[in-house]
Scaffold this motif. Structure first.
Motif, PDB file in Angstrom:
ATOM      1  N   ALA A  63       0.807  -1.220   0.000  1.00 29.07           N
ATOM      2  CA  ALA A  63       0.000   0.000   0.000  1.00 29.07           C
ATOM      3  C   ALA A  63       0.845   1.279   0.000  1.00 29.07           C
ATOM      4  CB  ALA A  63      -0.934   0.002   1.211  1.00 29.07           C
ATOM      5  N   LEU A  64       2.154   1.159   0.176  1.00 25.32           N
ATOM      6  CA  LEU A  64       3.009   2.346   0.175  1.00 25.32           C
ATOM      7  C   LEU A  64       3.034   2.996  -1.208  1.00 25.32           C
ATOM      8  CD1 LEU A  64       6.145   1.075   2.175  1.00 25.32           C
ATOM      9  CD2 LEU A  64       4.336   2.607   3.003  1.00 25.32           C
ATOM     10  N   ARG A  65       3.159   4.304  -1.233  1.00 25.57           N
ATOM     11  CA  ARG A  65       3.368   4.995  -2.493  1.00 25.57           C
ATOM     12  C   ARG A  65       4.723   4.594  -3.066  1.00 25.57           C
ATOM     13  NH1 ARG A  65       3.510  11.075  -1.558  1.00 25.57           N
ATOM     14  NH2 ARG A  65       5.030  10.323  -0.020  1.00 25.57           N
ATOM     15  N   PRO A  66       4.881   4.579  -4.394  1.00 26.51           N
ATOM     16  CA  PRO A  66       6.187   4.244  -4.968  1.00 26.51           C
ATOM     17  C   PRO A  66       7.324   5.084  -4.401  1.00 26.51           C
ATOM     18  CG  PRO A  66       4.528   4.276  -6.683  1.00 26.51           C
ATOM     19  CD  PRO A  66       3.852   4.767  -5.437  1.00 26.51           C
ATOM     20  N   ALA A  67       7.042   6.353  -4.098  1.00 28.40           N
ATOM     21  CA  ALA A  67       8.074   7.239  -3.564  1.00 28.40           C
ATOM     22  C   ALA A  67       8.474   6.888  -2.141  1.00 28.40           C
ATOM     23  CB  ALA A  67       7.586   8.685  -3.599  1.00 28.40           C
ATOM     24  N   ASP A  68       7.687   6.034  -1.468  1.00 26.68           N
ATOM     25  CA  ASP A  68       7.982   5.627  -0.094  1.00 26.68           C
ATOM     26  C   ASP A  68       8.434   4.173   0.013  1.00 26.68           C
ATOM     27  OD1 ASP A  68       7.227   8.144   0.907  1.00 26.68           O
ATOM     28  OD2 ASP A  68       5.128   7.546   0.981  1.00 26.68           O
ATOM     29  N   SER A  69       8.335   3.444  -1.066  1.00 25.12           N
ATOM     30  CA  SER A  69       8.638   2.015  -1.037  1.00 25.12           C
ATOM     31  C   SER A  69      10.146   1.781  -1.004  1.00 25.12           C
ATOM     32  CB  SER A  69       8.043   1.349  -2.276  1.00 25.12           C
ATOM     33  OG  SER A  69       8.098  -0.050  -2.180  1.00 25.12           O
ATOM     34  N   PRO A  70      10.609   0.765  -0.273  1.00 24.04           N
ATOM     35  CA  PRO A  70      12.059   0.525  -0.184  1.00 24.04           C
ATOM     36  C   PRO A  70      12.666   0.136  -1.528  1.00 24.04           C
ATOM     37  CG  PRO A  70      10.839  -1.282   0.798  1.00 24.04           C
ATOM     38  CD  PRO A  70       9.845  -0.200   0.534  1.00 24.04           C
TER      39      PRO A  70
END
Length: 235
Positions: A63-70
């Protein structure tokens, strides 16, 4: 003086509940002194609830935004950590998630307990009362069981891993899948020179801790959060 680390973000997830977690908690509750597990600590698997927790963490990840994903994942070599990451990926892939580069690093293994490997506290007190008394006198942070490690020792190897991340992954978002001792050690290592000895209490199973970077240091924003697990029913 905080440790220099140029990661954009760092997220640390403790593995889901293990079979040892269940048995140890029951032994402490009942006062049992029996030896409950055979084999090695590295082979301890997740419990049924632990597998559910890992899947919930996977849905959180997806569910994380791509900009927040590891962009990079480092995992402990122990089975319960590897199984947590595998089940996270299984749940996340259901939404089309593409996993990042994943590396296994032995420095992220759990605290080694030496001759007391896989013995719960009441069994140690029964079998080695003098050593249990020494543990009480020394304090959990500095106590080193014969053949094992203190939490201070875990911090040394964890700090070494963080320095490698600074050298190799500056500007990236990284995630660590490991153990309560490692999460506590990360917090202490990142706090840097002169930081007080932290509370050695473990973070919850499958909990999420997060640090945000400014290009030079990492600042703690969440520690041991479990809001992503609220959907789970008690075992």
């Amino acid at each position: 003086m905080a440790l220099r680390c140029g990661l954009a973000e760092l997220t640390a997830i403790r593995h889901g509940q293990s079979t040892a977690n269940v048995l140890f908690a029951e032994a402490v509750k009942t006062g049992s002194t029996d030896v409950l597990l055979e084999g090695g600590d590295a082979q301890v698997p997740l419990s049924g609830l632990g597998r559910q927790q890992a899947q919930a963490a996977g849905r959180w990840l997806a569910a994380l935004r791509p900009a927040d994903s590891p962009e990079l994942v480092l995992c402990s070599p122990y089975q319960r950590a590897l199984e947590t990451w595998d089940r996270m990926l299984t749940a996340a892939r259901e939404t089309g998630y593409t996993p990042p580069l994943t590396l296994v690093d032995e420095r992220l293994r759990d605290r080694e307990m030496g001759i007391f490997e896989l013995l719960h506290p009441t069994a140690i007190e029964a079998q080695a009362p003098h050593e249990a008394a020494r543990r009480e006198r020394t304090g959990e942070w500095y106590y080193r069981p014969p053949g094992g490690e203190s939490l201070a020792d875990v911090t040394v190897r964890t700090r070494d891993c963080l320095r490698d991340l600074h050298d190799s992954a500056t500007g990236q978002r990284a995630m660590v899948i490991a153990h309560d001792a490692v999460v506590v050690a990360i917090r202490h290592a990142l706090a840097g020179l002169g930081s007080p000895t932290p509370d050695a209490s473990p973070v919850p199973n499958a909990s999420i801790s997060h640090w945000a970077g400014d290009g030079t240091h990492l600042r703690l924003t969440d520690y041991g959060t479990t809001t992503h697990l609220t959907e789970l029913s008690p075992p």
